[in-house]
Motif scaffolding. Structure first.
Motif, PDB file in Angstrom:
ATOM      1  N   PRO A 179      52.516 -37.891  18.329  1.00  0.00           N
ATOM      2  CA  PRO A 179      53.310 -38.979  19.367  1.00  0.00           C
ATOM      3  C   PRO A 179      51.901 -40.001  20.098  1.00  0.00           C
ATOM      4  O   PRO A 179      51.775 -41.387  20.433  1.00  0.00           O
ATOM      5  CB  PRO A 179      53.999 -38.756  19.888  1.00  0.00           C
ATOM      6  CG  PRO A 179      53.540 -36.809  20.142  1.00  0.00           C
ATOM      7  CD  PRO A 179      52.897 -36.813  19.066  1.00  0.00           C
ATOM      8  N   PHE A 180      50.386 -38.933  20.101  1.00  0.00           N
ATOM      9  CA  PHE A 180      49.555 -40.202  20.621  1.00  0.00           C
ATOM     10  C   PHE A 180      48.671 -40.939  19.670  1.00  0.00           C
ATOM     11  O   PHE A 180      48.101 -41.330  20.166  1.00  0.00           O
ATOM     12  CB  PHE A 180      48.609 -39.206  21.820  1.00  0.00           C
ATOM     13  CG  PHE A 180      49.491 -38.784  22.944  1.00  0.00           C
ATOM     14  CD1 PHE A 180      49.139 -38.939  24.094  1.00  0.00           C
ATOM     15  CD2 PHE A 180      50.047 -37.491  22.074  1.00  0.00           C
ATOM     16  CE1 PHE A 180      49.178 -38.468  25.580  1.00  0.00           C
ATOM     17  CE2 PHE A 180      51.088 -36.883  23.555  1.00  0.00           C
ATOM     18  CZ  PHE A 180      50.316 -36.950  24.869  1.00  0.00           C
ATOM     19  N   GLY A 181      48.790 -40.703  18.393  1.00  0.00           N
ATOM     20  CA  GLY A 181      48.440 -41.727  17.466  1.00  0.00           C
ATOM     21  C   GLY A 181      48.088 -40.673  16.467  1.00  0.00           C
ATOM     22  O   GLY A 181      47.774 -39.568  16.313  1.00  0.00           O
ATOM     23  N   ARG A 205      53.320 -46.273  23.495  1.00  0.00           N
ATOM     24  CA  ARG A 205      52.291 -47.172  23.928  1.00  0.00           C
ATOM     25  C   ARG A 205      51.498 -48.221  23.190  1.00  0.00           C
ATOM     26  O   ARG A 205      50.343 -47.955  23.587  1.00  0.00           O
ATOM     27  CB  ARG A 205      52.067 -47.473  25.098  1.00  0.00           C
ATOM     28  CG  ARG A 205      53.427 -47.034  26.073  1.00  0.00           C
ATOM     29  CD  ARG A 205      54.039 -48.076  26.553  1.00  0.00           C
ATOM     30  NE  ARG A 205      53.462 -49.154  26.961  1.00  0.00           N
ATOM     31  CZ  ARG A 205      53.201 -49.409  28.033  1.00  0.00           C
ATOM     32  NH1 ARG A 205      53.495 -48.934  29.144  1.00  0.00           N
ATOM     33  NH2 ARG A 205      52.557 -50.118  29.553  1.00  0.00           N
ATOM     34  N   PRO A 206      51.347 -48.126  21.913  1.00  0.00           N
ATOM     35  CA  PRO A 206      50.280 -48.249  20.839  1.00  0.00           C
ATOM     36  C   PRO A 206      49.624 -49.569  21.699  1.00  0.00           C
ATOM     37  O   PRO A 206      48.105 -49.655  21.302  1.00  0.00           O
ATOM     38  CB  PRO A 206      50.816 -48.528  19.959  1.00  0.00           C
ATOM     39  CG  PRO A 206      52.249 -49.487  19.749  1.00  0.00           C
ATOM     40  CD  PRO A 206      52.508 -48.494  21.368  1.00  0.00           C
ATOM     41  N   GLU A 207      50.102 -50.442  22.100  1.00  0.00           N
ATOM     42  CA  GLU A 207      49.601 -51.712  22.759  1.00  0.00           C
ATOM     43  C   GLU A 207      47.893 -51.033  23.494  1.00  0.00           C
ATOM     44  O   GLU A 207      46.700 -51.846  24.150  1.00  0.00           O
ATOM     45  CB  GLU A 207      50.018 -52.557  23.437  1.00  0.00           C
ATOM     46  CG  GLU A 207      50.503 -52.254  24.698  1.00  0.00           C
ATOM     47  CD  GLU A 207      51.447 -50.988  24.370  1.00  0.00           C
ATOM     48  OE1 GLU A 207      52.185 -50.975  25.956  1.00  0.00           O
ATOM     49  OE2 GLU A 207      51.606 -50.917  23.957  1.00  0.00           O
ATOM     50  N   ARG A 208      48.015 -49.954  24.369  1.00  0.00           N
ATOM     51  CA  ARG A 208      47.215 -49.385  25.621  1.00  0.00           C
ATOM     52  C   ARG A 208      46.327 -48.272  24.674  1.00  0.00           C
ATOM     53  O   ARG A 208      45.668 -47.238  24.684  1.00  0.00           O
ATOM     54  CB  ARG A 208      47.835 -48.240  26.573  1.00  0.00           C
ATOM     55  CG  ARG A 208      48.905 -49.629  27.172  1.00  0.00           C
ATOM     56  CD  ARG A 208      49.584 -48.570  28.407  1.00  0.00           C
ATOM     57  NE  ARG A 208      48.079 -48.164  29.214  1.00  0.00           N
ATOM     58  CZ  ARG A 208      48.940 -46.884  30.303  1.00  0.00           C
ATOM     59  NH1 ARG A 208      50.356 -46.553  30.500  1.00  0.00           N
ATOM     60  NH2 ARG A 208      48.212 -46.368  30.441  1.00  0.00           N
ATOM     61  N   SER A 209      45.136 -48.870  23.694  1.00  0.00           N
ATOM     62  CA  SER A 209      44.776 -48.308  22.922  1.00  0.00           C
ATOM     63  C   SER A 209      43.331 -47.757  23.724  1.00  0.00           C
ATOM     64  O   SER A 209      42.653 -48.791  24.225  1.00  0.00           O
ATOM     65  CB  SER A 209      44.451 -49.201  21.526  1.00  0.00           C
ATOM     66  OG  SER A 209      43.048 -48.157  20.711  1.00  0.00           O
ATOM     67  N   PRO A 233      43.574 -38.484  22.389  1.00  0.00           N
ATOM     68  CA  PRO A 233      44.622 -39.541  21.982  1.00  0.00           C
ATOM     69  C   PRO A 233      44.827 -41.200  22.529  1.00  0.00           C
ATOM     70  O   PRO A 233      44.092 -41.289  23.451  1.00  0.00           O
ATOM     71  CB  PRO A 233      45.315 -38.756  23.555  1.00  0.00           C
ATOM     72  CG  PRO A 233      44.190 -38.890  24.403  1.00  0.00           C
ATOM     73  CD  PRO A 233      43.365 -37.637  23.404  1.00  0.00           C
ATOM     74  N   LEU A 234      44.825 -41.230  20.908  1.00  0.00           N
ATOM     75  CA  LEU A 234      44.684 -42.973  20.929  1.00  0.00           C
ATOM     76  C   LEU A 234      45.204 -44.006  21.614  1.00  0.00           C
ATOM     77  O   LEU A 234      44.533 -45.120  22.051  1.00  0.00           O
ATOM     78  CB  LEU A 234      45.026 -43.038  18.897  1.00  0.00           C
ATOM     79  CG  LEU A 234      44.384 -44.854  18.451  1.00  0.00           C
ATOM     80  CD1 LEU A 234      43.022 -44.648  18.941  1.00  0.00           C
ATOM     81  CD2 LEU A 234      45.203 -45.006  17.607  1.00  0.00           C
TER      82      LEU A 234
END
Length: 210
Positions: A157-159, A132-136, A126-127
């Motif tokens: 959707p998690f990456g 919320r791609p900013e919460r890598s 879960p990348l």
């Protein structure tokens, strides 16, 4: 041969279901994610296929799941459970590949070096939270410190695979797969073919570690 054992940890009792190889050379220990158990299609398929390749598969149910809870605890508690399980996983005296799907993949990455894992298998890492791609969480993956394979659905959707940063790991894509590796009916591959893709990628990677 399949057998289960309860393992006490500081986070509660966990359960290991062993799928033993006749002549094992390594153990693949894989735990579930925060929303499911070891009945996940990818975990079942790996447990069915890999023992024939000399890989004993240990499917791990974290203490919260064994206790019948529906919500996973904080990451630190998950790590505590995994640490407590490790002596049982290492008991056969073989190299242990630390693995998991989703939240379990994060646990494997965070604890690999500390526990002496020979490698890490990260299924559906879960990348970031969906949308919320900013919460890598890439730092967890990049910090594993051992040979690592990420198996990721093309539509997770998690990456998605193309969102992952460059790094010292191998990434295998399951085309059209979501976070649970389910593929839509309109996809050019069947669900069975998607699962076969996972098993083949993991099997080839593990064989190369030997």
């Amino acid at each position: 041969m399949t057998k289960s054992e309860i393992v006490p940890t500081d986070a509660g009792d966990a359960r290991i279901t062993w799928h033993a190889a006749k002549k094992p050379w390594t153990v693949l220990a894989v735990s579930h994610g925060a929303g499911g158990g070891i009945e996940a299609r990818d975990l079942r398929a790996l447990a069915a296929a890999l023992p024939a390749e000399g890989v004993t598969v240990a499917l791990v149910e974290q203490p919260w799941r064994v206790a019948g809870k529906k919500v996973a605890p904080a990451p630190k508690t998950l790590d505590t459970g995994w640490r407590g399980l490790w002596p049982a996983l290492a008991a056969p005296g073989l190299p242990v590949i630390s693995g998991g799907r989703s939240a379990g993949a994060r646990v494997a990455c965070r604890t690999a070096q500390e526990l002496g894992a020979s490698a890490v298998l990260a299924l559906s890492f879960p990348l970031h939270p969906p949308g919320r791609p900013e919460r890598s969480r890439a730092d967890e993956l990049l910090g594993a410190g051992v040979p690592t394979l990420v198996v990721q659905g093309g539509n997770d959707p998690f990456g998605r695979p193309d969102e992952f940063p460059a790094g010292p790991y191998t990434l295998a894509e399951v085309p059209h797969g979501d976070h649970g590796f389910a593929v839509p009916k309109r996809a050019p591959l069947t669900q069975d073919e998607a699962v076969d893709t996972i098993v083949r990628a993991v099997g080839e990677w593990i064989t190369a570690l030997r």
